[in-house]
Design a protein around this motif. Structure first.
Motif, PDB file in Angstrom:
ATOM      1  N   ASN A 101     -11.745   2.480  -2.121  1.00 17.50           N
ATOM      2  CA  ASN A 101     -12.050   1.123  -2.565  1.00 17.50           C
ATOM      3  C   ASN A 101     -10.962   0.163  -2.112  1.00 17.50           C
ATOM      4  O   ASN A 101      -9.889   0.127  -2.689  1.00 17.50           O
ATOM      5  CB  ASN A 101     -12.155   1.133  -4.096  1.00 17.50           C
ATOM      6  CG  ASN A 101     -12.502  -0.225  -4.650  1.00 17.50           C
ATOM      7  OD1 ASN A 101     -12.572  -1.203  -3.904  1.00 17.50           O
ATOM      8  ND2 ASN A 101     -12.719  -0.287  -5.939  1.00 17.50           N
ATOM      9  N   ALA A 104      -9.147  -1.954  -4.726  1.00 11.29           N
ATOM     10  CA  ALA A 104      -8.227  -1.403  -5.729  1.00 11.29           C
ATOM     11  C   ALA A 104      -7.029  -0.723  -5.093  1.00 11.29           C
ATOM     12  O   ALA A 104      -6.084  -0.396  -5.779  1.00 11.29           O
ATOM     13  CB  ALA A 104      -8.967  -0.396  -6.616  1.00 11.29           C
ATOM     14  N   SER A 105      -7.070  -0.526  -3.771  1.00 16.57           N
ATOM     15  CA  SER A 105      -6.012   0.287  -3.179  1.00 16.57           C
ATOM     16  C   SER A 105      -4.795  -0.529  -2.762  1.00 16.57           C
ATOM     17  O   SER A 105      -3.800   0.029  -2.335  1.00 16.57           O
ATOM     18  CB  SER A 105      -6.549   1.073  -1.985  1.00 16.57           C
ATOM     19  OG  SER A 105      -6.994   0.195  -0.989  1.00 16.57           O
ATOM     20  N   LEU A 106      -4.894  -1.865  -2.879  1.00 18.82           N
ATOM     21  CA  LEU A 106      -3.732  -2.703  -2.587  1.00 18.82           C
ATOM     22  C   LEU A 106      -3.313  -3.398  -3.881  1.00 18.82           C
ATOM     23  O   LEU A 106      -4.155  -3.932  -4.595  1.00 18.82           O
ATOM     24  CB  LEU A 106      -4.073  -3.755  -1.529  1.00 18.82           C
ATOM     25  CG  LEU A 106      -4.555  -3.206  -0.192  1.00 18.82           C
ATOM     26  CD1 LEU A 106      -5.066  -4.334   0.682  1.00 18.82           C
ATOM     27  CD2 LEU A 106      -3.434  -2.468   0.505  1.00 18.82           C
ATOM     28  N   ASN A 107      -2.024  -3.376  -4.164  1.00 18.17           N
ATOM     29  CA  ASN A 107      -1.533  -4.037  -5.376  1.00 18.17           C
ATOM     30  C   ASN A 107      -1.763  -5.545  -5.255  1.00 18.17           C
ATOM     31  O   ASN A 107      -1.244  -6.180  -4.344  1.00 18.17           O
ATOM     32  CB  ASN A 107      -0.038  -3.740  -5.533  1.00 18.17           C
ATOM     33  CG  ASN A 107       0.507  -4.271  -6.844  1.00 18.17           C
ATOM     34  OD1 ASN A 107      -0.041  -5.193  -7.426  1.00 18.17           O
ATOM     35  ND2 ASN A 107       1.587  -3.676  -7.299  1.00 18.17           N
ATOM     36  N   PRO A 108      -2.571  -6.121  -6.180  1.00 20.04           N
ATOM     37  CA  PRO A 108      -2.926  -7.534  -6.047  1.00 20.04           C
ATOM     38  C   PRO A 108      -1.733  -8.482  -6.127  1.00 20.04           C
ATOM     39  O   PRO A 108      -1.837  -9.640  -5.732  1.00 20.04           O
ATOM     40  CB  PRO A 108      -3.899  -7.781  -7.209  1.00 20.04           C
ATOM     41  CG  PRO A 108      -3.737  -6.630  -8.127  1.00 20.04           C
ATOM     42  CD  PRO A 108      -3.234  -5.483  -7.322  1.00 20.04           C
ATOM     43  N   ARG A 109      -0.606  -8.014  -6.630  1.00 19.76           N
ATOM     44  CA  ARG A 109       0.545  -8.908  -6.771  1.00 19.76           C
ATOM     45  C   ARG A 109       1.557  -8.748  -5.646  1.00 19.76           C
ATOM     46  O   ARG A 109       2.637  -9.319  -5.701  1.00 19.76           O
ATOM     47  CB  ARG A 109       1.262  -8.647  -8.091  1.00 19.76           C
ATOM     48  CG  ARG A 109       0.372  -8.735  -9.279  1.00 19.76           C
ATOM     49  CD  ARG A 109       0.627  -9.990 -10.052  1.00 19.76           C
ATOM     50  NE  ARG A 109      -0.485 -10.226 -10.945  1.00 19.76           N
ATOM     51  CZ  ARG A 109      -0.524 -11.207 -11.808  1.00 19.76           C
ATOM     52  NH1 ARG A 109       0.452 -12.054 -11.883  1.00 19.76           N
ATOM     53  NH2 ARG A 109      -1.569 -11.364 -12.584  1.00 19.76           N
ATOM     54  N   MET A 110       1.263  -7.888  -4.662  1.00 17.73           N
ATOM     55  CA  MET A 110       2.234  -7.692  -3.583  1.00 17.73           C
ATOM     56  C   MET A 110       1.648  -8.153  -2.269  1.00 17.73           C
ATOM     57  O   MET A 110       0.510  -7.834  -1.944  1.00 17.73           O
ATOM     58  CB  MET A 110       2.611  -6.205  -3.497  1.00 17.73           C
ATOM     59  CG  MET A 110       3.701  -5.819  -4.477  1.00 17.73           C
ATOM     60  SD  MET A 110       3.850  -4.056  -4.664  1.00 17.73           S
ATOM     61  CE  MET A 110       4.699  -3.646  -3.176  1.00 17.73           C
ATOM     62  N   LYS A 114       5.233  -6.523   1.832  1.00 10.86           N
ATOM     63  CA  LYS A 114       5.841  -5.643   0.819  1.00 10.86           C
ATOM     64  C   LYS A 114       5.069  -4.342   0.692  1.00 10.86           C
ATOM     65  O   LYS A 114       5.664  -3.269   0.562  1.00 10.86           O
ATOM     66  CB  LYS A 114       5.861  -6.349  -0.538  1.00 10.86           C
ATOM     67  CG  LYS A 114       6.994  -7.342  -0.674  1.00 10.86           C
ATOM     68  CD  LYS A 114       7.049  -7.876  -2.091  1.00 10.86           C
ATOM     69  CE  LYS A 114       8.058  -8.994  -2.191  1.00 10.86           C
ATOM     70  NZ  LYS A 114       7.776  -9.896  -3.303  1.00 10.86           N
ATOM     71  N   HIS A 155      -5.969 -10.693  -2.266  1.00  6.18           N
ATOM     72  CA  HIS A 155      -7.218 -11.391  -2.603  1.00  6.18           C
ATOM     73  C   HIS A 155      -7.642 -12.385  -1.544  1.00  6.18           C
ATOM     74  O   HIS A 155      -8.747 -12.909  -1.578  1.00  6.18           O
ATOM     75  CB  HIS A 155      -7.110 -12.065  -3.974  1.00  6.18           C
ATOM     76  CG  HIS A 155      -6.222 -13.263  -3.999  1.00  6.18           C
ATOM     77  ND1 HIS A 155      -6.661 -14.509  -3.644  1.00  6.18           N
ATOM     78  CD2 HIS A 155      -4.934 -13.411  -4.323  1.00  6.18           C
ATOM     79  CE1 HIS A 155      -5.669 -15.373  -3.752  1.00  6.18           C
ATOM     80  NE2 HIS A 155      -4.610 -14.728  -4.159  1.00  6.18           N
TER      81      HIS A 155
ATOM     82  N   LYS B 187      -6.361   2.712 -10.783  1.00  4.60           N
ATOM     83  CA  LYS B 187      -6.624   2.062  -9.497  1.00  4.60           C
ATOM     84  C   LYS B 187      -5.832   2.747  -8.396  1.00  4.60           C
ATOM     85  O   LYS B 187      -4.768   3.299  -8.615  1.00  4.60           O
ATOM     86  CB  LYS B 187      -6.269   0.582  -9.586  1.00  4.60           C
ATOM     87  CG  LYS B 187      -7.157  -0.137 -10.580  1.00  4.60           C
ATOM     88  CD  LYS B 187      -7.090  -1.629 -10.424  1.00  4.60           C
ATOM     89  CE  LYS B 187      -8.018  -2.301 -11.413  1.00  4.60           C
ATOM     90  NZ  LYS B 187      -7.690  -3.715 -11.561  1.00  4.60           N
ATOM     91  N   GLU B 188      -6.383   2.644  -7.191  1.00  2.00           N
ATOM     92  CA  GLU B 188      -5.837   3.460  -6.111  1.00  2.00           C
ATOM     93  C   GLU B 188      -4.473   2.988  -5.631  1.00  2.00           C
ATOM     94  O   GLU B 188      -3.746   3.747  -5.010  1.00  2.00           O
ATOM     95  CB  GLU B 188      -6.843   3.499  -4.969  1.00  2.00           C
ATOM     96  CG  GLU B 188      -8.063   4.351  -5.346  1.00  2.00           C
ATOM     97  CD  GLU B 188      -9.281   4.061  -4.502  1.00  2.00           C
ATOM     98  OE1 GLU B 188      -9.329   3.009  -3.850  1.00  2.00           O
ATOM     99  OE2 GLU B 188     -10.201   4.897  -4.494  1.00  2.00           O
ATOM    100  N   TYR B 189      -4.103   1.745  -5.918  1.00  2.00           N
ATOM    101  CA  TYR B 189      -2.782   1.330  -5.450  1.00  2.00           C
ATOM    102  C   TYR B 189      -1.684   2.096  -6.176  1.00  2.00           C
ATOM    103  O   TYR B 189      -0.587   2.293  -5.641  1.00  2.00           O
ATOM    104  CB  TYR B 189      -2.591  -0.193  -5.566  1.00  2.00           C
ATOM    105  CG  TYR B 189      -2.464  -0.760  -6.946  1.00  2.00           C
ATOM    106  CD1 TYR B 189      -1.233  -0.800  -7.586  1.00  2.00           C
ATOM    107  CD2 TYR B 189      -3.555  -1.288  -7.620  1.00  2.00           C
ATOM    108  CE1 TYR B 189      -1.103  -1.331  -8.859  1.00  2.00           C
ATOM    109  CE2 TYR B 189      -3.444  -1.801  -8.875  1.00  2.00           C
ATOM    110  CZ  TYR B 189      -2.214  -1.835  -9.489  1.00  2.00           C
ATOM    111  OH  TYR B 189      -2.091  -2.351 -10.746  1.00  2.00           O
ATOM    112  N   HIS B 207       4.742  -1.709 -10.144  1.00  2.00           N
ATOM    113  CA  HIS B 207       3.329  -1.837  -9.784  1.00  2.00           C
ATOM    114  C   HIS B 207       2.444  -2.177 -10.978  1.00  2.00           C
ATOM    115  O   HIS B 207       1.584  -3.039 -10.891  1.00  2.00           O
ATOM    116  CB  HIS B 207       2.822  -0.552  -9.127  1.00  2.00           C
ATOM    117  CG  HIS B 207       3.298  -0.402  -7.716  1.00  2.00           C
ATOM    118  ND1 HIS B 207       2.713  -1.063  -6.680  1.00  2.00           N
ATOM    119  CD2 HIS B 207       4.309   0.292  -7.197  1.00  2.00           C
ATOM    120  CE1 HIS B 207       3.342  -0.765  -5.562  1.00  2.00           C
ATOM    121  NE2 HIS B 207       4.329   0.057  -5.860  1.00  2.00           N
ATOM    122  N   ASN B 211       0.881  -6.357 -13.112  1.00  2.00           N
ATOM    123  CA  ASN B 211      -0.562  -6.569 -13.201  1.00  2.00           C
ATOM    124  C   ASN B 211      -1.074  -6.627 -14.635  1.00  2.00           C
ATOM    125  O   ASN B 211      -2.269  -6.737 -14.864  1.00  2.00           O
ATOM    126  CB  ASN B 211      -1.291  -5.476 -12.421  1.00  2.00           C
ATOM    127  CG  ASN B 211      -1.162  -5.693 -10.936  1.00  2.00           C
ATOM    128  OD1 ASN B 211      -1.576  -6.722 -10.421  1.00  2.00           O
ATOM    129  ND2 ASN B 211      -0.549  -4.754 -10.253  1.00  2.00           N
TER     130      ASN B 211
END
Lengths: 322, 300
Positions: A101, A104-110, A114, A155, B187-189, B207, B211
């Motif tokens: 997915n 979901a596989s990337l941290n939304p805050r980074m 990074k 995003h 979540k996968e991250y 991490h 969030n």
């Protein structure tokens, strides 16, 4: 045959289910029931099967995200499933994963820079900042991403772009082996081909070995060298891709092949095998496919078939082959 | 939501602007009290007992020097309220920092590790929540007061209040953090971070925690207001700030005895200020919650 790059020996994975403490027979989910396979260096090894057959669990066990309940995982002859964090470090660099997915596989805050720098900071053995940024530029070019992406957050990207970033993250440590867990199933069909081509290109340029998890046999046909068909936690057929499409041995493989939509119809109008995949919680003895199998006889309901040579370089687990 | 969208929504909402301006004014009055207050209520040289119980200046007998009148010791009510609001805010913010530290730590541990750690911490939170904050605080402060004597108590009251209110309310944070960690850790991250061999502590802080910040921001505003109210209630009961360094709660208490003899301003003015302070914080908190959580049904 050469020594395999990755080999999986008798791997089982059981998950205890939530139960009442007075319950006598504790429910246990058997996600993997004795899986053996060898993955050769340089091949694209595909694993297919419907949802819940354990293919993702197998990928996660190989990567060490899950511990197997029984069995062993070897990488270049070293057993890796029991290693502690310190001993595992060199293998972490060689083994990478691309997730299903991209949302979901990337941290939304980074931001992208990074995200890409993180594996190098953890595994790069004190790489300098200049080396890290050179490496990032290198993989960004390899996945066809522009440099302006680096300062943006996930995003701001589409699903296909995010998946390119995930691939870049997997490539950044120069791995030999990549587990790709349904990397294209969450993408638009128009983007799927692009991402598949990108993966093929990376394989040729970097001499990669793929463990490619999918539920889509038409992807296997174009992408894979060998394929393992899984059903309810065990491998039912393992063979070369060409062989499996021409002469499928196991009735379940035939069922899967008949479900591929073809131009000219038939796939949707054809006769369906009855029944559904049985539950993996306390599964029945015997062949898991027996309840849906047109060839099933008494022995199938008692004795679980093992993987055996089925001719043409293929292996299949079916009593009907005897 | 980007920063620009956030500020655009803020400036479109007159209620939010009003609450923010009110809160800003009150906070500025409290912070700048040493420079702009007409009197320093902590300095005995500036207090004259002859000025005691003067009414506000618009009432007959009021003096312009004391806009809101004076209390029983001759301190100007305007000055004591400005200084007292500072103490109330300090306790509110300090207690929330203690709550957030404890709650985030326990919530991350419970959510990330699960199993018996989770069960243990969450049952602890349940027990803590089944005792009301005020009851815990009253018992703790009463024991402290009896054990150390009033002298030591008065000098340490500020820190004690911060600690007691902070410890009594950590489960609010722990539960919110845990619920969000349970969602985020799947979540996968997070798996991607684990594959780099990153230690659990760093995965949690680097991490997962960033969030879960949005809901924490929302409860933080509400919790500051709650802590100020708790402190006011404790001070009103005589377990809070001492009379010589009064908070809004102790000011309301000290004026309460005079309300039937006609000196209504001593208690009413700090009470109005307390209400305005809490109202502005809660209005802002509500607005934040509505803005940051678009899934919330807004009733129209």
């Amino acid at each position: 045959m050469n020594a395999p790059l990755v080999s999986v020996k008798g791997v089982e994975k059981r998950f205890p289910m939530p139960s009442h403490f007075l319950q006598l027979k504790k429910p246990v989910l058997h996600a993997l029931r004795g899986v053996d396979m060898n993955i050769q260096r340089g091949e694209a090894f595909c694993v297919v099967g419907e949802s819940g057959c354990g293919k993702t669990t197998l990928g996660r066990v190989i990567m060490g995200l899950l511990e197997p309940s029984a069995g062993e995982v070897h990488y270049e002859g070293t057993r890796i499933d029991t290693l502690g964090e310190g001993d595992r470090r060199p293998f972490r660099r060689k083994m990478q994963m691309i997730f299903q997915n991209p949302y979901a596989s990337l941290n939304p805050r980074m931001n992208v820079a990074k995200t890409l720098a993180e594996p190098l900071k953890m595994l790069g053995d004190g790489m300098s900042a200049a080396d890290i940024s050179a490496k990032i530029d290198d993989v960004m070019a390899a996945v066809g991403a522009s440099k302006e992406w680096l300062t943006r957050l996930p995003h701001e990207f589409s699903g296909g772009q995010r998946q390119r970033i995930s691939i870049a993250r997997a490539l950044i440590t120069d791995p030999d082996f990549i587990v790709a867990d349904e990397p294209i199933s969450a993408l638009d069909v128009s983007i799927q081909a692009q991402v598949l081509n990108l993966l093929s290109k990376a394989r040729q340029e970097r001499n990669l070995t793929y463990f490619f998890i999918t539920h889509d046999l038409s992807v296997v046909e174009h992408f894979g060298d060998r394929v393992a068909v899984m059903y309810l936690g065990s491998v039912v057929e393992l063979s070369d891709v060409a062989e499996i499409f021409e002469r499928p041995k196991h009735p379940y493989t035939r069922l899967l092949l008949s479900a591929i939509p073809r131009i000219g119809g038939q796939a949707f109008s054809a006769e369906r095998a009855p029944g559904e995949i049985p539950t993996a919680v306390n599964p029945p003895a015997g062949c898991a496919f027996a309840s849906r199998c047109p060839l099933a006889h008494d022995r199938c309901r008692v004795e679980m078939p093992v993987l055996r040579d089925a001719g043409g370089g293929a292996m299949a687990a079916c009593h009907a082959l005897d | 939501m980007t920063r620009r969208e956030f500020s655009a929504r803020f400036f479109r909402d007159p209620g939010a602007i009003f609450a923010a301006l009110l809160l800003l004014t009150l906070v500025m009055l409290a912070v700048l009290a040493p420079f702009i207050a007409p009197q320093n209520p902590y300095d005995p040289m500036q207090i004259d007992i002859m000025n005691s119980e003067l009414p506000p200046y618009w009432e007959p007998g009021g003096e312009e020097q004391f806009v809101f009148g004076t209390d029983a010791q001759g301190r100007g009510v305007l000055s004591t309220v400005m200084y007292g609001m500072g103490i109330s805010l300090m306790i509110g913010v300090g207690a929330v920092m203690v709550q957030a530290f404890l709650g985030i730590t326990f919530g991350l541990l419970a959510g990330y590790y699960g199993g018996w750690i989770d069960s243990f911490l969450m049952r602890l939170a349940d027990i803590q929540l089944s005792l009301s904050t005020l009851m815990v605080a009253i018992i703790a402060l009463a024991i402290f007061q009896a054990a150390f004597g009033p002298g030591t108590y008065e000098s340490l009251a500020l820190y004690m209040l911060i600690l007691v209110i902070g410890i009594a309310e950590w489960p609010q944070y722990a539960r919110t953090v845990r619920a969000n960690v349970l969602v985020e850790k799947k979540k996968e991250y997070v798996d991607a971070a684990r594959l780099t061999g990153m230690p659990a502590r760093r995965i949690m802080l680097r991490h997962i925690l960033p969030n879960t910040m949005t809901p924490l921001l929302v409860i933080s505003t509400i919790q500051v207001a709650n802590a100020i109210v708790s402190e006011a209630a404790l001070s009103f009961l005589g377990l809070g700030m001492p009379v010589n360094r009064p908070s809004l709660g102790s000011l309301i208490r000290s004026g309460f005895e005079f309300i039937f003899s006609g000196q209504w301003w001593i208690t009413t003015i700090p009470a109005i200020v307390l209400v305005l302070l809490i109202l502005s914080i809660n209005l802002l908190g509500d607005w934040l919650r509505d803005t940051l959580n678009p899934k919330l049904y807004k009733g129209h």
